[in-house]
Write a protein that holds these residues in place. Structure first.
Motif, mmCIF file in Angstrom:
data_model
loop_
_atom_site.group_PDB
_atom_site.id
_atom_site.type_symbol
_atom_site.label_atom_id
_atom_site.label_comp_id
_atom_site.label_asym_id
_atom_site.label_seq_id
_atom_site.Cartn_x
_atom_site.Cartn_y
_atom_site.Cartn_z
ATOM 1 N N GLU A 223 0.816 -1.220 0.000
ATOM 2 C CA GLU A 223 0.000 0.000 0.000
ATOM 3 C C GLU A 223 0.851 1.272 0.000
ATOM 4 O O GLU A 223 0.402 2.332 -0.447
ATOM 5 N N SER A 224 2.104 1.176 0.459
ATOM 6 C CA SER A 224 2.985 2.349 0.463
ATOM 7 C C SER A 224 3.331 2.810 -0.947
ATOM 8 O O SER A 224 3.791 3.938 -1.138
ATOM 9 N N THR A 225 3.111 1.941 -1.921
ATOM 10 C CA THR A 225 3.402 2.288 -3.317
ATOM 11 C C THR A 225 2.697 3.569 -3.738
ATOM 12 O O THR A 225 3.242 4.368 -4.499
ATOM 13 N N TRP A 226 1.495 3.790 -3.239
ATOM 14 C CA TRP A 226 0.670 4.895 -3.742
ATOM 15 C C TRP A 226 0.946 6.215 -3.023
ATOM 16 O O TRP A 226 0.322 7.227 -3.343
ATOM 17 N N GLU A 227 1.884 6.213 -2.077
ATOM 18 C CA GLU A 227 2.229 7.448 -1.381
ATOM 19 C C GLU A 227 3.126 8.322 -2.257
ATOM 20 O O GLU A 227 4.007 7.820 -2.967
ATOM 21 N N GLU A 228 2.914 9.629 -2.193
ATOM 22 C CA GLU A 228 3.676 10.559 -3.028
ATOM 23 C C GLU A 228 5.168 10.478 -2.746
ATOM 24 O O GLU A 228 5.990 10.586 -3.661
ATOM 25 N N ALA A 229 5.532 10.287 -1.482
ATOM 26 C CA ALA A 229 6.951 10.240 -1.122
ATOM 27 C C ALA A 229 7.647 9.077 -1.818
ATOM 28 O O ALA A 229 8.767 9.215 -2.318
ATOM 29 N N PHE A 230 6.985 7.930 -1.883
ATOM 30 C CA PHE A 230 7.603 6.777 -2.546
ATOM 31 C C PHE A 230 7.689 7.006 -4.048
ATOM 32 O O PHE A 230 8.696 6.677 -4.683
ATOM 33 N N GLN A 231 6.631 7.547 -4.636
ATOM 34 C CA GLN A 231 6.642 7.794 -6.075
ATOM 35 C C GLN A 231 7.723 8.794 -6.467
ATOM 36 O O GLN A 231 8.282 8.727 -7.560
ATOM 37 N N ALA A 232 8.030 9.746 -5.559
ATOM 38 C CA ALA A 232 9.073 10.735 -5.853
ATOM 39 C C ALA A 232 10.448 10.089 -5.898
ATOM 40 O O ALA A 232 11.314 10.505 -6.660
ATOM 41 N N GLY A 233 10.669 9.056 -5.086
ATOM 42 C CA GLY A 233 11.957 8.380 -5.074
ATOM 43 C C GLY A 233 13.002 9.155 -4.295
ATOM 44 O O GLY A 233 12.884 10.350 -4.046
ATOM 45 N N GLU A 234 14.056 8.489 -3.902
ATOM 46 C CA GLU A 234 15.121 9.132 -3.129
ATOM 47 C C GLU A 234 15.835 10.207 -3.933
ATOM 48 O O GLU A 234 16.341 11.166 -3.374
ATOM 49 N N ASP A 235 15.889 10.045 -5.252
ATOM 50 C CA ASP A 235 16.586 11.014 -6.087
ATOM 51 C C ASP A 235 15.624 11.948 -6.795
ATOM 52 O O ASP A 235 15.997 12.639 -7.733
ATOM 53 N N GLY A 236 14.349 11.993 -6.333
ATOM 54 C CA GLY A 236 13.376 12.878 -6.961
ATOM 55 C C GLY A 236 13.681 14.330 -6.664
ATOM 56 O O GLY A 236 14.185 14.685 -5.598
ATOM 57 N N MET A 237 13.371 15.222 -7.605
ATOM 58 C CA MET A 237 13.623 16.645 -7.416
ATOM 59 C C MET A 237 12.601 17.225 -6.462
ATOM 60 O O MET A 237 11.418 16.919 -6.533
ATOM 61 N N GLU A 238 13.062 18.071 -5.552
ATOM 62 C CA GLU A 238 12.145 18.788 -4.697
ATOM 63 C C GLU A 238 11.450 19.852 -5.515
ATOM 64 O O GLU A 238 11.908 20.269 -6.568
ATOM 65 N N GLU A 239 10.334 20.336 -4.989
ATOM 66 C CA GLU A 239 9.499 21.246 -5.766
ATOM 67 C C GLU A 239 10.253 22.481 -6.203
ATOM 68 O O GLU A 239 10.153 22.929 -7.331
ATOM 69 N N GLU A 240 11.088 23.060 -5.280
ATOM 70 C CA GLU A 240 11.768 24.291 -5.645
ATOM 71 C C GLU A 240 12.901 24.049 -6.626
ATOM 72 O O GLU A 240 13.474 24.981 -7.160
ATOM 73 N N GLU A 241 13.237 22.769 -6.872
ATOM 74 C CA GLU A 241 14.294 22.464 -7.811
ATOM 75 C C GLU A 241 13.741 21.986 -9.145
ATOM 76 O O GLU A 241 14.460 21.471 -9.973
ATOM 77 N N SER A 242 12.445 22.143 -9.328
ATOM 78 C CA SER A 242 11.827 21.683 -10.554
ATOM 79 C C SER A 242 12.231 22.565 -11.716
ATOM 80 O O SER A 242 12.723 23.672 -11.532
ATOM 81 N N PRO A 243 12.028 22.072 -12.983
ATOM 82 C CA PRO A 243 12.411 22.862 -14.146
ATOM 83 C C PRO A 243 11.793 24.250 -14.101
ATOM 84 O O PRO A 243 10.618 24.423 -13.822
ATOM 85 N N GLY A 244 12.588 25.273 -14.398
ATOM 86 C CA GLY A 244 12.127 26.650 -14.345
ATOM 87 C C GLY A 244 12.697 27.403 -13.164
ATOM 88 O O GLY A 244 12.718 28.632 -13.145
ATOM 89 N N PHE A 245 13.172 26.649 -12.153
ATOM 90 C CA PHE A 245 13.729 27.299 -10.979
ATOM 91 C C PHE A 245 14.984 28.083 -11.332
ATOM 92 O O PHE A 245 15.250 29.154 -10.787
ATOM 93 N N GLY A 246 15.766 27.559 -12.265
ATOM 94 C CA GLY A 246 16.977 28.260 -12.684
ATOM 95 C C GLY A 246 16.662 29.623 -13.263
ATOM 96 O O GLY A 246 17.414 30.587 -13.089
ATOM 97 N N LEU A 247 15.518 29.725 -13.961
ATOM 98 C CA LEU A 247 15.118 31.004 -14.533
ATOM 99 C C LEU A 247 14.821 32.017 -13.440
ATOM 100 O O LEU A 247 15.167 33.198 -13.543
ATOM 101 N N VAL A 248 14.176 31.566 -12.363
ATOM 102 C CA VAL A 248 13.881 32.462 -11.248
ATOM 103 C C VAL A 248 15.169 32.962 -10.609
ATOM 104 O O VAL A 248 15.328 34.143 -10.297
#
Length: 269
Positions: A223-248
């Motif tokens: 059941e933990s499969t459906w949690e957002e944290a697991f889907q993001a993965g250990e190497d998932g980008m944090e929200e503030e590091e998402s594409p476009g952050f460099g432009l800001v």
């Protein structure tokens, strides 16, 4: 001074605004709407075939592109049938899956068989060129489980197979863990016809697999499969590091430079 204060506030506001690539909520909705992908209520892989060359699997119990009669069949009167079916998930797996450690994979193939597939027993036409039923389950490039079935019978039957997951193989990483069910078997027939078709000797060979709910693989998805944290993965980008952050960041740097330049001009005055 008022100009410098205004520019500083603008920079602060830019740094606080989250930037995301595209509409994430729309992307998540699109994924949820694809019934061929796994979900909390869809944890079974079903096997499908178009009756010609294409075999595939996915998590939907219905598929209108599979054979209308719901079976895959090959047969021959005299000769060898070489079954080599790779049921690869299509569309590719788009989620990370966590299997329950010590949880059980439970598979079933429903087959209808005729002919000979046993070498060396002197009870049929096989001449060391036949092969009994083999079922292999892969995830991505990794082999999970291989089952060699030696008690196959003539006629219609269900072939069960099981496997228990370990900590070493319980994570399937989206497309890198795309599942494949590989089915192989070699059967030989030796039917001959004589006297203008009036007499027949020997037996034909035939391999029939029933598709959909009759041939499937049930997975113990945690059941933990459906949690957002697991889907993001250990190497998932944090929200503030998402594409476009460099432009800001770049825009903020330009604004800060403007503030500094403005300050120097005011001091010179």
């Amino acid at each position: 001074m008022r100009v410098r204060l205004l520019l500083t506030l603008i920079v602060a506001a830019m740094m606080l605004v989250p930037v995301q690539a595209g509409d994430v909520s729309v992307q998540q909705t699109d994924q949820q709407e694809d019934s061929r992908q796994p979900s909390a209520n869809a944890t079974t892989l079903y096997l499908w075939h178009d009756g010609i060359n294409n075999a595939w699997t996915h998590f939907d119990a219905n598929d209108t592109t599979s054979t209308e009669d719901g079976v895959f069949t090959e047969d021959i009167d005299n000769g060898l049938i070489d079954i080599d079916l790779r049921f690869r998930m299509n569309p590719e797996l788009d989620k990370r899956l966590m299997m329950t450690v010590d949880g059980e994979l439970r598979g079933t193939l429903k087959l209808d068989l005729e002919g000979d597939w046993t070498n060396g027993d002197n009870q049929g036409p096989c001449q060391n060129d036949c092969e009994q039923l083999n079922i292999t389950v892969n995830y991505g490039m990794n082999e999970l489980y291989r089952y060699h079935h030696t008690s196959t019978n003539q006629g219609e039957q269900e072939i069960p197979f099981t496997y228990r997951f370990t900590e070493e193989d319980n994570i399937w990483d989206a497309r890198d863990g795309n599942p494949v069910v590989h089915v192989t078997m070699k059967l030989r027939g030796d039917r001959t016809t004589g006297f203008g078709g009036l007499t027949q000797t020997g037996n034909p060979a035939s391999f029939t697999m029933y598709l959909g709910e009759d041939s499937r693989v049930d997975l113990p998805i945690h059941e933990s499969t459906w949690e957002e944290a697991f889907q993001a993965g250990e190497d998932g980008m944090e929200e503030e590091e998402s594409p476009g952050f460099g432009l800001v960041v770049a825009s903020a740097a330009i604004a800060m430079a403007a503030i500094a330049q403005r300050g120097r001009l005011e001091e010179d005055e």
